[in-house]
Design an enzyme around this catalytic site. Sequence first.
Site, short mmCIF file in Angstrom:
data_model
loop_
_atom_site.label_atom_id
_atom_site.label_comp_id
_atom_site.label_asym_id
_atom_site.label_seq_id
_atom_site.Cartn_x
_atom_site.Cartn_y
_atom_site.Cartn_z
N GLY A 3 -0.10 4.34 0.14
CA GLY A 3 -1.14 5.62 0.62
C GLY A 3 -1.85 6.23 -0.70
O GLY A 3 -2.42 5.49 -1.53
N SER A 46 0.71 -1.24 -0.02
CA SER A 46 -0.11 0.04 0.18
C SER A 46 0.76 1.26 0.02
O SER A 46 1.74 1.43 0.81
CB SER A 46 -0.85 -0.13 1.04
OG SER A 46 -1.70 1.20 1.28
N GLY A 104 -7.00 0.90 4.49
CA GLY A 104 -6.09 -0.14 3.97
C GLY A 104 -7.10 -1.52 4.33
O GLY A 104 -6.85 -2.34 3.53
N ASP A 105 -7.81 -1.43 5.40
CA ASP A 105 -8.72 -2.71 5.61
C ASP A 105 -9.82 -2.87 4.37
O ASP A 105 -10.08 -3.95 3.92
CB ASP A 105 -9.64 -2.34 6.80
CG ASP A 105 -8.65 -2.38 8.02
OD1 ASP A 105 -7.50 -2.72 7.94
OD2 ASP A 105 -9.14 -1.50 8.86
N GLY A 109 -1.80 4.67 -4.25
CA GLY A 109 -2.48 3.26 -4.54
C GLY A 109 -1.56 2.08 -4.04
O GLY A 109 -1.20 2.15 -3.03
#
Length: 308
Positions: free
Chosen positions: A218, A216, A247-248, A221
């Site tokens: 941020g 990830s 993120g989840d 992408g």
Amino acid sequence: MILTVTLNTALDITYRVPALVPHASHRVSDVAERPGGKGINVARVLAALGHDTVVTGFAGGSSGAVLRDLLAPLAPVDALVPTAGATRRTVAVVDATTGDTTQLNEPGPVITPEEWAAFLSSYGELLRGARAVALCGSLPPGVRVGAYAELIRHARTAGVPVLLDTSGEPLRRGIAARPDLVKPNADELAQLTGDRDPLRATHDARRRGAHAVVASLGPDGLLAAAPGGLWQAAPPARVRGNPTGAGDSAVAGLLSGLVEQLPWPRRLARAVALSAATVLAPAAGEFDAAAYEDLLPRIDVTTHTTAA
């Protein structure tokens, strides 16, 4: 069904204040309580996507009872294991003026050997009906650092694909157990490999045991390295809002794509669109459905020529 594991569940409490000022008293304008923990957030997004989901982990004390009460009317099925210690609380203070969020996270209850044994027994039973499993978040006190590696080995023995989303030493130990997918952020990936270049670090993480790695980045992408190639996916523009839980939601997109056997570019597009739509939603475990539908066809997915 898809199984999500949150060993360190939380009762998420959000305070909204007109402005957060250090060393000052504050009048709270709004208070919200939600069932929390990374795996519970993942399960809620999966359920919104139409997948049958079951959540497991630990819950105990008065805060655990509130968490389970809040979870009861939601779509994920509650298979949490009772613990004598109280479920931790996480407190988010949202500054209405700036939109910034200050997070306070308790450590969680101490898990006894007997409670861990009860969880392992339940986990083994749940794996029998699972199409995939996500292992998410921090470890509560009392659970040994290699716990995720143990859970990955159980999943592999059961023939269930497993995604790992954690950090630090649990990630280092877990990746050596050869999970199907790991999803670190850029800082977690750099801590694991010692390399701050995401491309090199992603390859390094695969060499350490992960079948596929999705990093990830941020607002930039996701970067994915898998046996079939190397891809990067990004939203068409930066999205402003609350990034908590983004993120989840990306994990939910990746896991649903795995179960549906989507090609990697479509998995990544879904994960990025969900992540961005979560930034626009009021809380973790939720996403702005209209924004998701608008963003999904506009996600830019690039195929890299470097072999994965």
